[in-house]
Design a protein around this motif. Structure first.
Motif, PDB file in Angstrom:
ATOM      1  N   GLY A  30     -23.116 135.163 -76.977  1.00  0.00           N
ATOM      2  CA  GLY A  30     -24.382 135.684 -76.475  1.00  0.00           C
ATOM      3  C   GLY A  30     -24.458 137.187 -76.579  1.00  0.00           C
ATOM      4  O   GLY A  30     -25.499 137.753 -76.934  1.00  0.00           O
ATOM      5  N   LEU A  37     -27.934 129.645 -80.266  1.00  0.00           N
ATOM      6  CA  LEU A  37     -28.611 128.359 -80.076  1.00  0.00           C
ATOM      7  C   LEU A  37     -27.701 127.172 -80.366  1.00  0.00           C
ATOM      8  O   LEU A  37     -27.603 126.264 -79.530  1.00  0.00           O
ATOM      9  CB  LEU A  37     -29.874 128.299 -80.931  1.00  0.00           C
ATOM     10  CG  LEU A  37     -30.686 126.997 -80.824  1.00  0.00           C
ATOM     11  CD1 LEU A  37     -31.107 126.740 -79.389  1.00  0.00           C
ATOM     12  CD2 LEU A  37     -31.911 127.050 -81.746  1.00  0.00           C
ATOM     13  N   VAL A  40     -24.934 126.955 -77.588  1.00  0.00           N
ATOM     14  CA  VAL A  40     -25.474 126.489 -76.302  1.00  0.00           C
ATOM     15  C   VAL A  40     -25.843 125.008 -76.389  1.00  0.00           C
ATOM     16  O   VAL A  40     -25.551 124.226 -75.466  1.00  0.00           O
ATOM     17  CB  VAL A  40     -26.709 127.323 -75.898  1.00  0.00           C
ATOM     18  CG1 VAL A  40     -27.463 126.663 -74.747  1.00  0.00           C
ATOM     19  CG2 VAL A  40     -26.278 128.737 -75.507  1.00  0.00           C
ATOM     20  N   ALA A  41     -26.466 124.616 -77.487  1.00  0.00           N
ATOM     21  CA  ALA A  41     -26.890 123.219 -77.656  1.00  0.00           C
ATOM     22  C   ALA A  41     -25.696 122.275 -77.667  1.00  0.00           C
ATOM     23  O   ALA A  41     -25.739 121.196 -77.055  1.00  0.00           O
ATOM     24  CB  ALA A  41     -27.688 123.069 -78.951  1.00  0.00           C
ATOM     25  N   ALA A  44     -24.203 121.970 -74.043  1.00  0.00           N
ATOM     26  CA  ALA A  44     -25.058 121.157 -73.173  1.00  0.00           C
ATOM     27  C   ALA A  44     -25.048 119.692 -73.593  1.00  0.00           C
ATOM     28  O   ALA A  44     -24.970 118.787 -72.749  1.00  0.00           O
ATOM     29  CB  ALA A  44     -26.486 121.704 -73.190  1.00  0.00           C
ATOM     30  N   VAL A 156     -27.489 122.368 -69.043  1.00  0.00           N
ATOM     31  CA  VAL A 156     -28.506 123.002 -69.894  1.00  0.00           C
ATOM     32  C   VAL A 156     -28.923 124.354 -69.313  1.00  0.00           C
ATOM     33  O   VAL A 156     -28.989 125.360 -70.038  1.00  0.00           O
ATOM     34  CB  VAL A 156     -29.742 122.083 -70.037  1.00  0.00           C
ATOM     35  CG1 VAL A 156     -30.862 122.827 -70.761  1.00  0.00           C
ATOM     36  CG2 VAL A 156     -29.372 120.815 -70.784  1.00  0.00           C
ATOM     37  N   LEU A 157     -29.191 124.391 -68.023  1.00  0.00           N
ATOM     38  CA  LEU A 157     -29.625 125.629 -67.374  1.00  0.00           C
ATOM     39  C   LEU A 157     -28.541 126.696 -67.433  1.00  0.00           C
ATOM     40  O   LEU A 157     -28.811 127.865 -67.761  1.00  0.00           O
ATOM     41  CB  LEU A 157     -30.009 125.351 -65.916  1.00  0.00           C
ATOM     42  CG  LEU A 157     -31.238 124.469 -65.692  1.00  0.00           C
ATOM     43  CD1 LEU A 157     -31.413 124.188 -64.202  1.00  0.00           C
ATOM     44  CD2 LEU A 157     -32.485 125.134 -66.268  1.00  0.00           C
ATOM     45  N   SER A 160     -27.704 127.896 -71.147  1.00  0.00           N
ATOM     46  CA  SER A 160     -28.847 128.663 -71.668  1.00  0.00           C
ATOM     47  C   SER A 160     -28.889 130.052 -71.041  1.00  0.00           C
ATOM     48  O   SER A 160     -29.092 131.053 -71.733  1.00  0.00           O
ATOM     49  CB  SER A 160     -30.156 127.921 -71.387  1.00  0.00           C
ATOM     50  OG  SER A 160     -30.202 126.681 -72.059  1.00  0.00           O
ATOM     51  N   ALA A 161     -28.684 130.114 -69.727  1.00  0.00           N
ATOM     52  CA  ALA A 161     -28.693 131.407 -69.035  1.00  0.00           C
ATOM     53  C   ALA A 161     -27.542 132.285 -69.508  1.00  0.00           C
ATOM     54  O   ALA A 161     -27.711 133.495 -69.725  1.00  0.00           O
ATOM     55  CB  ALA A 161     -28.608 131.185 -67.527  1.00  0.00           C
ATOM     56  N   PHE A 164     -28.189 133.032 -73.676  1.00  0.00           N
ATOM     57  CA  PHE A 164     -29.350 133.856 -74.003  1.00  0.00           C
ATOM     58  C   PHE A 164     -29.528 135.028 -73.044  1.00  0.00           C
ATOM     59  O   PHE A 164     -30.162 136.025 -73.385  1.00  0.00           O
ATOM     60  CB  PHE A 164     -30.613 132.987 -74.013  1.00  0.00           C
ATOM     61  CG  PHE A 164     -30.619 131.963 -75.105  1.00  0.00           C
ATOM     62  CD1 PHE A 164     -30.820 132.347 -76.422  1.00  0.00           C
ATOM     63  CD2 PHE A 164     -30.405 130.623 -74.829  1.00  0.00           C
ATOM     64  CE1 PHE A 164     -30.813 131.405 -77.444  1.00  0.00           C
ATOM     65  CE2 PHE A 164     -30.389 129.674 -75.831  1.00  0.00           C
ATOM     66  CZ  PHE A 164     -30.592 130.065 -77.147  1.00  0.00           C
TER      67      PHE A 164
END
Length: 204
Positions: A30, A37, A40-41, A44, A156-157, A160-161, A164
């Motif tokens: 990050g 992306l 992170v994907a 998750a 996911v939360l 992502s946090a 990103f």
């Protein structure tokens, strides 16, 4: 339904919000704004898959297959030591950072393979998601799948946090010394986890 979902969300977040091999890698990617992306994907999606397997009953099977956990511990420890040593070298050798404060760029393939290894070669991931979340989720009866949704949503939360949101910290990493410190911390975390995995194999 809502109670089970919130319970899964809370427990899922409490298990993943900690300094670990996976989080350290996501943070570094990050900060570099590099392949965030897909990284992170994958994190998750992997959590969602393992949580689902745990709710479906795989956790009970894993607890019976002690030899499998031994194999994963050894393989995971070896990989973490290798990755930690690399991070330590970057921290101790300023010459590796002369051209780019973030170090040499990595390919998408390299980032994907690394995050997959950090995820699936770490026994703690299975113990947290498949065994622990699976066992607790089973206590919610018909609401266990909502519990799984909540736990997966937590992943996911968080990722992502972390991935990103890391760009907000880039001003702190404008100097090479900041990257050396980060790599030093990553080296300690990776090797520390590897040692804990190996110590877990010793007879008590």
């Amino acid at each position: 339904m809502l109670t089970s979902l919130l319970a899964g969300l809370g427990l899922g977040l409490s298990l993943i919000i900690a300094i670990g091999a996976q989080n350290a890698f996501v943070l570094r990617q990050g900060l570099r704004r590099e392949h965030v992306l897909p990284v992170v994907a994958i994190c998750a999606a992997a959590d969602a898959l393992l949580i689902t397997l745990g709710i479906a009953g795989l956790g009970a099977i894993i607890q019976q297959a002690e030899w499998l956990l031994v194999v994963v511990r050894i393989g995971g420890a070896a990989f973490l030591i290798w990755y930690g040593v690399r991070a330590g070298i970057r921290a101790l050798r300023p010459s590796t950072l002369d051209t780019d404060p973030a170090g040499a760029p990595t390919t998408v393939r390299s980032a994907v393979l690394t995050v997959l290894a950090l995820t699936f070669l770490n026994p703690h991931v299975y113990l947290d998601t498949v065994v622990l979340l699976g066992s607790i989720g089973a206590t919610h009866g018909d609401g266990r799948w909502w519990f799984a949704v909540g736990a997966a949503l937590g992943s996911v939360l968080w990722f992502s946090a972390l991935g990103f949101g890391a760009r907000m910290l880039r001003p702190l990493f404008a100097k090479p010394v900041s990257w050396r410190i980060l790599d030093g911390v990553i080296a300690v975390v990776m090797i520390g986890i590897a040692v804990s995995l190996l110590l877990g194999l010793l007879p008590r």
